[in-house]
Every structure is written in C-alpha cells, then in structure tokens.
Design a protein around this motif. Structure first.
Motif, PDB file in Angstrom:
ATOM      1  N   THR A 100      72.726   5.631  47.004  1.00 22.95           N
ATOM      2  CA  THR A 100      72.365   6.612  45.962  1.00 22.95           C
ATOM      3  C   THR A 100      71.572   5.971  44.830  1.00 22.95           C
ATOM      4  OG1 THR A 100      74.413   6.345  44.686  1.00 22.95           O
ATOM      5  CG2 THR A 100      74.415   8.021  46.463  1.00 22.95           C
ATOM      6  N   LYS A 101      71.164   4.726  45.024  1.00 23.30           N
ATOM      7  CA  LYS A 101      70.382   3.989  44.020  1.00 23.30           C
ATOM      8  C   LYS A 101      71.098   3.949  42.664  1.00 23.30           C
ATOM      9  CE  LYS A 101      65.981   4.935  46.310  1.00 23.30           C
ATOM     10  NZ  LYS A 101      66.533   4.988  47.604  1.00 23.30           N
ATOM     11  N   ARG A 119      73.248   6.026  41.362  1.00 22.57           N
ATOM     12  CA  ARG A 119      73.575   7.293  40.694  1.00 22.57           C
ATOM     13  C   ARG A 119      75.032   7.701  40.882  1.00 22.57           C
ATOM     14  NH1 ARG A 119      68.287   8.794  42.991  1.00 22.57           N
ATOM     15  NH2 ARG A 119      69.505   9.681  44.661  1.00 22.57           N
ATOM     16  N   THR A 142      74.574   1.687  46.603  1.00 24.27           N
ATOM     17  CA  THR A 142      73.268   1.249  47.126  1.00 24.27           C
ATOM     18  C   THR A 142      72.457   2.432  47.628  1.00 24.27           C
ATOM     19  OG1 THR A 142      74.144  -0.921  47.731  1.00 24.27           O
ATOM     20  CG2 THR A 142      72.129  -0.207  48.856  1.00 24.27           C
TER      21      THR A 142
END
Length: 183
Positions: free
Chosen positions: A41-42, A44, A39
């Motif tokens: 690190t969106k 990544r 969440t």
C-alpha cells in the motif's frame, strides 16, 4: 480496486511480500504480514496486530466490536453489495481450510461479522474470501456486472458468504484478529 480480480492481484502482491519477509523461516508471523501490507500500500495502511493471539471467546467479541455485526438477520433481504453499509470495519484472520478447501500453511481472509452474539452458539462467520477455490476445474466463474471483464480461468474466485466450516490457523488455540488501519 475496481473488481474482485483487483482484490486477487492485491492478495498475490501481499503474499509475495510476506514470503520475502519470511526469509528462510518456515512460517510467517504477524510482522511479516504487517510489513507486506505497508509495502504493497506504499505506506498508506498497516496491520494492527494487538489481537494477534487471543482465545476463541475474545476473538468472537472482537469481531462483534469491530464489525458491528452480531446477527445474521442483519443481512436478510439485502444484496451482498450493500454489506459496506452495515459493516463498520473488518477483521483479517487466517485459516488452514475454509469450507473444506485446504490452504496449505494458511490463507488470510476478511471477516465482516458473526451470525450470533453468543460465542458458544453454532456461530457462522460472514467471510470475504478473495481466494475461494472452484469446486471443479471447469466450474464457471460467477458472472460480474462489468463490461469488458473476461471470465477468469484461474482456480480461484472471490466469495462473500456465511461459513461455519473454518479451520482457523490458530497456533496453541490462539486466534488472529488483525485490523487494517490507515496510517
């Protein structure tokens, strides 16, 4: 991340997400941490939880395998900011206490290596701890080499150093050796 303060902010965001993921459970598990990393690190990065519950000897071997650091002398006579040149990768683990400072139900931190290839020796861990606590409330923050960064008045600071005084968060004697993996 530009400085240790960014690292602390990241850790705070991860901790907030872990607590959300826990819901009403009294303690977090690996999936809570993995989802929090994803969440924050969106999407990544994720946590590889394969080595979520391993015995202390396997834990030591995993650190050596992942970090490539099995000897304290690797770091003799080099400045700490060059650690990234020597360390292949990091292990993320959890502790209840580091150097006598308690962390409640647990605190995640990075391990960059071990002081000896022998797991039965008096092993020290090279620890990056973004939530190290000051010895006293008035202890001055370590100076940083960045213009415009004010002294932080919080009780925490980032530290990189060798430690053998770690009370690992190891349910049933099983250690956590997680890896941060780019998706």
């Amino acid at each position: 991340m530009k400085n240790w303060s960014d690292l602390r902010d990241f850790e705070t965001q991860v901790r907030t997400e872990i607590k959300k993921n826990m819901g009403t459970r009294p303690s977090a598990n690996g999936d809570d941490s993995r989802k929090a990393i994803e969440t924050v690190t969106k999407g990544r990065y994720t946590l590889d939880l394969k080595d979520n519950a391993i015995d202390p000897v396997a834990f030591h071997k995993k650190i050596v395998e992942v970090t490539g650091v099995s000897n304290r002398s690797s770091f003799d006579n080099i400045p700490s900011f060059l650690a990234g040149v020597i360390v292949k990768d990091i292990i993320i683990s959890s502790a209840l206490k580091i150097e006598g400072k308690p962390y409640g139900e647990g605190h995640q931190f990075a391990i960059l290596g071990v002081s000896s290839p022998d797991p039965n020796s008096n092993v020290e861990y090279l620890v990056l701890n973004s939530g190290a606590r000051r010895k006293t409330p008035t202890e001055k923050q370590i100076d940083v080499c960045e213009v415009g960064v004010p002294d932080d008045k919080s009780p925490y600071f980032a530290s990189l150093g060798w430690s053998k005084n770690i009370n690992f968060n190891a349910p049933a004697g099983k250690m956590r050796a997680w890896r941060l993996v780019k998706k």
